[in-house]
Design an enzyme around this catalytic site. Structure first.
Site, mmCIF file in Angstrom:
data_model
loop_
_atom_site.group_PDB
_atom_site.id
_atom_site.type_symbol
_atom_site.label_atom_id
_atom_site.label_comp_id
_atom_site.label_asym_id
_atom_site.label_seq_id
_atom_site.Cartn_x
_atom_site.Cartn_y
_atom_site.Cartn_z
ATOM 1 N N PHE A 150 -25.021 -1.180 -37.364
ATOM 2 C CA PHE A 150 -24.828 -2.114 -38.479
ATOM 3 C C PHE A 150 -25.948 -2.079 -39.506
ATOM 4 C CE2 PHE A 150 -27.721 -4.733 -35.930
ATOM 5 C CZ PHE A 150 -28.516 -5.292 -36.916
ATOM 6 N N SER A 227 -28.290 1.230 -30.345
ATOM 7 C CA SER A 227 -29.272 0.734 -29.376
ATOM 8 C C SER A 227 -29.422 1.719 -28.210
ATOM 9 C CB SER A 227 -28.820 -0.629 -28.862
ATOM 10 O OG SER A 227 -27.554 -0.487 -28.244
ATOM 11 N N CYS A 282 -34.805 0.673 -37.468
ATOM 12 C CA CYS A 282 -35.273 1.318 -36.242
ATOM 13 C C CYS A 282 -36.701 1.815 -36.425
ATOM 14 C CB CYS A 282 -34.353 2.459 -35.851
ATOM 15 S SG CYS A 282 -34.407 3.790 -37.029
HETATM 16 P P1 NAD Z 1 -25.201 -0.912 -31.033
HETATM 17 O O1 NAD Z 1 -25.698 0.043 -30.014
HETATM 18 O O2 NAD Z 1 -24.805 -2.273 -30.590
HETATM 19 O O3 NAD Z 1 -23.902 -0.309 -31.777
HETATM 20 C C1 NAD Z 1 -23.918 0.995 -32.328
HETATM 21 C C2 NAD Z 1 -22.494 1.557 -32.303
HETATM 22 O O4 NAD Z 1 -22.052 1.651 -30.943
HETATM 23 C C3 NAD Z 1 -21.474 0.690 -33.036
HETATM 24 O O5 NAD Z 1 -20.604 1.523 -33.750
HETATM 25 C C4 NAD Z 1 -20.770 -0.050 -31.910
HETATM 26 O O6 NAD Z 1 -19.438 -0.379 -32.234
HETATM 27 C C5 NAD Z 1 -20.824 0.947 -30.772
HETATM 28 N N1 NAD Z 1 -20.873 0.276 -29.448
HETATM 29 C C6 NAD Z 1 -21.493 -0.902 -29.158
HETATM 30 N N2 NAD Z 1 -21.356 -1.197 -27.863
HETATM 31 C C7 NAD Z 1 -20.644 -0.199 -27.308
HETATM 32 C C8 NAD Z 1 -20.183 0.061 -25.983
HETATM 33 N N3 NAD Z 1 -20.436 -0.774 -24.968
HETATM 34 N N4 NAD Z 1 -19.491 1.180 -25.777
HETATM 35 C C9 NAD Z 1 -19.242 2.037 -26.780
HETATM 36 N N5 NAD Z 1 -19.646 1.840 -28.065
HETATM 37 C C10 NAD Z 1 -20.344 0.740 -28.325
HETATM 38 O O7 NAD Z 1 -26.318 -0.968 -32.187
HETATM 39 P P2 NAD Z 1 -26.390 -1.946 -33.449
HETATM 40 O O8 NAD Z 1 -26.713 -3.315 -32.982
HETATM 41 O O9 NAD Z 1 -25.206 -1.738 -34.315
HETATM 42 O O10 NAD Z 1 -27.640 -1.314 -34.216
HETATM 43 C C11 NAD Z 1 -28.970 -1.671 -33.940
HETATM 44 C C12 NAD Z 1 -29.623 -0.686 -33.012
HETATM 45 O O11 NAD Z 1 -29.567 0.629 -33.587
HETATM 46 C C13 NAD Z 1 -31.097 -0.969 -32.795
HETATM 47 O O12 NAD Z 1 -31.378 -0.773 -31.429
HETATM 48 C C14 NAD Z 1 -31.796 0.069 -33.644
HETATM 49 O O13 NAD Z 1 -33.093 0.410 -33.224
HETATM 50 C C15 NAD Z 1 -30.855 1.227 -33.517
HETATM 51 N N6 NAD Z 1 -31.014 2.201 -34.611
HETATM 52 C C16 NAD Z 1 -31.593 3.384 -34.300
HETATM 53 C C17 NAD Z 1 -31.793 4.311 -35.306
HETATM 54 C C18 NAD Z 1 -32.439 5.629 -35.007
HETATM 55 O O14 NAD Z 1 -32.407 6.491 -35.858
HETATM 56 N N7 NAD Z 1 -33.031 5.821 -33.831
HETATM 57 C C19 NAD Z 1 -31.379 4.033 -36.614
HETATM 58 C C20 NAD Z 1 -30.766 2.813 -36.875
HETATM 59 C C21 NAD Z 1 -30.584 1.890 -35.845
#
Ligand code: NAD
Length: 511
Positions: A150, A227, A282
């Protein structure tokens, strides 16, 4: 009436096969912006079929023609720059300037995709054996997909899509259901390009759609950003299903400040790192490690500057920090602050219970500073993903490096100093994939891979840069020997004439 978003499959806007939806909420105003469908396995399968059907023709489309679509996309993006930024503010809650930065970074990724004709090269060597030449050619692989978070709803999908399609693959994006409207607008813009049907596809949804992407046999590779627990899951499930995978996970980024640093410039940078995007980057600096005598002046200046931050609706140009993404994020962040306080951290600035006049329902967390934090406390070890800075005081540089290297995450780390030697040691010894020296947000530009180590990255080839060319192509090896056919000698004067009898004698390679 508030609309329900549609998927974009095979060049058409189509309704999801599911009638279950969730509201997309502006976290500052609580306005329902749209409803997003909970996409299904059937939705993903339709997208894979469209992308697979498009692949042979798209792959055979000349490289320069493929890149031309991106030139046009960049032009359209520039023309709708402010509209794109506004959508990002409304669905994510960040400030307008942060959203403009996001759109600009997205455009940089489109520009990188335009350079694929110069980058998607193979290599060749003549005479690997007598009269035998060897070539490695890069070929696109098929259908790729991205599952995205997001916090950068426009920029993160663009880390992947332009390079993936310029290299000749076809693509599917499954965006975050919390912020799906940026992608709705991206696909509306891409629809104007008249790309062949099925080259780019969009499927909305959450867990079911993600799992379908990871498990579908028709998808060759997946880029994930989100995440750490989900990144691990994606890595494992994709590997099990024989896919290429790059999974960028969560973070806990440390910023060390030496006593010899330029304090005013360092504080300005650290403020941007810790409170920019309300700490939901992130690459956000989450723990400040104050070395020796840097501690008192640094703490005083950070407290002064953080206390003065104007928190409000991102659409208001004077706002310096927006909301966090949702009520549940606000609750999580507040409970993590409470856990830190219970473990002994001192909240010298406490953003819990923050409200903004006229927008009392918004998901507000004010800038927070926890002092007296130790490396074992949960606020030092766990990702908070909110506007919370923890300060750890250490006696010297070596202790700072030790504290940082204890983290299970390895996304980014920064050092503020005027010593080249300290900077070099930091870069050399710290286990993090993106290092900032007098830079608070060490964000790789589009032509460099986005680093990430330990629990912040699962895979081998990172997103962006030359790694992305590797990820989206496979190398096919051609080994060739041309020998005389019947009558050929009569019509061709061979360059290699006279060497023919030496085809094998000088080599031990057995072709
Ligand atoms: P999230 O992991 O909750 O969701 C990311 C994606 O995974 C979404 O599209 C979501 O629909 C999907 N998803 C969520 N739960 C799932 C499940 N149980 N099974 C399958 N798919 C699932 O992450 P978020 O809250 O949207 O984003 C924030 C996180 O992203 C933070 O931890 C941040 O550090 C990380 N992030 C990392 C980077 C990087 O480059 N390392 C960049 C941006 C954000």
């Amino acid at each position: 009436m508030t609309r329900t978003l549609k998927n974009y499959i095979g060049g058409e806007w189509v309704a999801s096969t599911s009638d279950k939806t969730t509201p997309v909420i502006n976290p500052a105003t609580c306005e329902v912006l749209a409803y997003v469908p909970e996409g299904t396995r059937e939705d993903v399968d339709s997208a894979v079929q469209a992308a697979s059907a498009a692949f042979p023709e798209w792959r055979a489309t000349p490289m320069l023609s493929r890149a031309q679509y991106l030139y046009r996309l960049k032009g359209l993006f520039e023309g709708r720059f402010e509209e794109l930024a506004r959508i990002v503010v409304e669905e994510n809650g960040k400030t307008r300037d942060e959203a403009r930065g996001e759109v600009r970074r997205g455009i940089e990724s489109i520009e990188y995709g335009m350079s694929v004709p110069a980058l998607m090269r193979g290599y060749k060597m003549e005479d690997v054996s007598s009269g035998i030449d060897e070539t490695a050619e890069r070929q696109p692989i098929g259908v790729f997909a991205a599952i995205t978070p997001f916090n950068f709803p426009l920029m993160v999908p663009l880390w992947f899509l332009p390079t993936a399609i310029a290299t000749g693959n076809t693509y599917i994006i499954k965006p975050s259901p919390q912020t799906p409207i940026s992608m709705d607008l991206l696909y509306e813009i891409m629809d104007e390009l008249d790309l062949p049907e099925g080259v780019v596809n969009l499927v909305h949804g959450g867990k079911e759609a993600s799992m379908a992407v990871m498990e579908h046999p028709g998808i060759a590779g997946v880029s994930f950003v989100g995440s750490t627990p989900i990144a691990k899951l994606v890595y494992e499930v994709c590997a099990k299903h024989g896919k290429r995978v790059q999974a960028q996970g969560g973070a806990k980024n440390y910023i060390a400040v030496m006593p010899d640093a330029n304090m005013a410039a360092s504080v300005t940078n650290i403020m941007g790192s810790s409170y920019g995007c309300a700490g939901q980057r992130c690459l956000a600096g989450s723990v400040v490690v104050a070395v020796g005598d840097a501690y008192e002046p640094l703490k005083a200046e950070l407290l002064k500057r953080a206390s003065a931050l104007r928190v409000g609706n991102g659409l208001d140009e004077s706002t310096q920090m927006g909301t966090v993404i949702s009520e549940s994020a606000r609750e999580r962040i507040e409970s993590m602050i409470a856990a830190g306080v219970a473990e002994g951290a001192q909240p010298i600035l406490d953003g819990r219970g923050k409200t903004v006049a006229g927008l009392e329902q918004g998901s507000w967390v004010g800038p927070t500073i926890l002092d007296g934090v130790t490396p074992e406390m949960s606020v030092a070890t766990d990702e908070i993903f909110g506007p919370v800075m923890s300060i750890i005081h250490v006696p010297d540089f070596d202790s700072a490096v030790d504290v940082i290297n204890k983290s299970r995450f390895g996304n980014a780390a920064s050092l503020f100093t005027s010593s080249g030697l300290a900077a070099r040691e930091f870069k050399y010894r710290v286990n993090a994939g993106n290092i900032g020296i007098n830079i608070g947000v060490a964000a790789a530009t589009a032509s460099f891979p986005f680093g990430g180590q330990k629990d912040s990255f699962f895979g081998d080839l990172h997103g962006q840069g030359l790694d992305s060319i590797e990820f989206f192509t496979d190398k096919k090896i051609l080994i060739e020997r041309w020998i005389e056919g019947r009558g050929e000698r009569a019509t061709l004067k061979l360059e290699s004439e006279g060497r023919q009898e030496h085809v094998f004698p000088h080599t031990t390679i057995n072709f």
